[in-house]
Design a protein around this motif. Structure first.
Motif, PDB file in Angstrom:
ATOM      1  N   TYR A 181       0.776  -1.186  -0.037  1.00 31.27           N
ATOM      2  CA  TYR A 181       0.004   0.147   0.165  1.00 31.27           C
ATOM      3  C   TYR A 181       0.901   1.346   0.128  1.00 31.27           C
ATOM      4  O   TYR A 181       0.753   2.058  -0.706  1.00 31.27           O
TER       5      TYR A 181
ATOM      6  N   GLY B  27      -4.610   5.602   5.618  1.00 30.81           N
ATOM      7  CA  GLY B  27      -4.566   4.039   5.676  1.00 30.81           C
ATOM      8  C   GLY B  27      -4.020   3.547   6.864  1.00 30.81           C
ATOM      9  O   GLY B  27      -4.797   2.528   7.461  1.00 30.81           O
TER      10      GLY B  27
ATOM     11  N   VAL C  35       0.746   4.158  -2.577  1.00 31.63           N
ATOM     12  CA  VAL C  35       0.309   5.643  -2.554  1.00 31.63           C
ATOM     13  C   VAL C  35       1.318   6.622  -2.445  1.00 31.63           C
ATOM     14  O   VAL C  35       1.074   7.938  -2.423  1.00 31.63           O
TER      15      VAL C  35
ATOM     16  N   TYR D 175      -7.268  -3.741  -5.647  1.00 26.85           N
ATOM     17  CA  TYR D 175      -7.306  -4.476  -4.158  1.00 26.85           C
ATOM     18  C   TYR D 175      -5.960  -5.522  -4.436  1.00 26.85           C
ATOM     19  O   TYR D 175      -5.284  -5.931  -3.762  1.00 26.85           O
TER      20      TYR D 175
ATOM     21  N   LEU E 132      -8.243  -0.476   2.370  1.00 26.38           N
ATOM     22  CA  LEU E 132      -8.615  -0.247   0.995  1.00 26.38           C
ATOM     23  C   LEU E 132      -9.636   0.622   0.704  1.00 26.38           C
ATOM     24  O   LEU E 132      -9.904   0.845  -0.408  1.00 26.38           O
TER      25      LEU E 132
ATOM     26  N   THR F 160     -11.982   0.864  -6.193  1.00 23.80           N
ATOM     27  CA  THR F 160     -11.188   0.116  -5.355  1.00 23.80           C
ATOM     28  C   THR F 160     -11.352  -1.338  -5.940  1.00 23.80           C
ATOM     29  O   THR F 160     -10.117  -2.040  -5.762  1.00 23.80           O
TER      30      THR F 160
ATOM     31  N   VAL G 201      -2.436  -4.877  -3.433  1.00 25.85           N
ATOM     32  CA  VAL G 201      -2.069  -4.745  -2.167  1.00 25.85           C
ATOM     33  C   VAL G 201      -2.218  -6.173  -1.474  1.00 25.85           C
ATOM     34  O   VAL G 201      -1.437  -6.563  -0.943  1.00 25.85           O
TER      35      VAL G 201
ATOM     36  N   ILE H  79      -8.434   3.642  -1.374  1.00 23.34           N
ATOM     37  CA  ILE H  79      -7.352   3.460  -2.373  1.00 23.34           C
ATOM     38  C   ILE H  79      -7.845   3.701  -3.935  1.00 23.34           C
ATOM     39  O   ILE H  79      -6.918   4.187  -4.687  1.00 23.34           O
TER      40      ILE H  79
END
Length: 198
Positions: free
Chosen positions: A70, A95, A74, A189, A137, A185, A192, A140
């Motif tokens: 993650y 997060g 990001v 996913y 998430l 999202t 991650v 995200i």
């Protein structure tokens, strides 16, 4: 504990130094170790570990590895343009904070509700992990639909390409639709959560 979740709309004092090229408005991708090295982020990681019932080894594979993926994704993106966590690195802070808070709340519930206590005990860690992943998430999709990210050569980066590896710049899309990030999202996913976790 509450102080870990209270943020002002300013750059945290212990953030890693920006390695951007100010003349061109470019930022260099930060290594994950650097992104997670601030005192505050280390405290949040420790809180997350304390709220699981796992050894450090299992925590590393089930929680730390997704958190690291993650962070790589990001980078220094803010969580919003003008609302909560609207500073460089705000998405990462948000997060980590929301995972720590979700796991704190999770301790007050026996899941799945309405089942026998022995079933709840057997499934406890799976439910804890699912809550942590959902919390991590939840926003995200913003990096896919709210931001326009481009490399120095002008080519567009999309998060499904994987973490940034070259200098980049970003801006908020003026035509973005609020809450579209919830649907986005589903596109991210897998960046991650790896196949073994799923």
């Amino acid at each position: 504990m509450l102080s870990l979740f209270q943020r002002k709309l300013q750059l945290p004092t212990d953030s890693p130094p920006s390695s951007g090229d100010k003349e061109k408005g470019l930022m260099r991708p930060e290594p994950v170790a650097s992104l997670l090295s601030t005192t505050r982020r280390q405290k949040l990681l420790e809180h997350i570990w304390q709220r699981t019932s796992l050894s450090r080894q299992h925590f590393a594979s089930l929680y730390l590895a997704p958190l690291q993926r993650y962070a790589a994704l990001v980078q220094q993106f803010p969580a919003s343009e003008a609302h909560h966590h609207a500073y460089p690195g705000g998405m990462l802070d948000h997060g980590l904070e929301i995972v720590a808070y979700a796991l704190k709340l999770r301790q007050s519930y026996l899941l799945p509700s309405g089942t026998k206590p022995e079933d709840q005990v057997v499934q406890a860690e799976a439910w804890t992990a699912a809550i942590a992943y959902a919390a991590l998430l939840h926003d995200i999709g913003k990096i896919a639909v709210d931001l326009h990210v481009e490399h120095a050569d002008g080519s567009t980066w999309h998060p499904w390409h994987g973490p940034l590896t070259h200098p980049y710049r970003f801006r908020y899309r003026q035509d973005r639709e609020y809450r579209l990030h919830n649907a986005a999202t589903g596109l991210l996913y897998r960046q991650v959560l790896d196949g073994e976790i799923l």
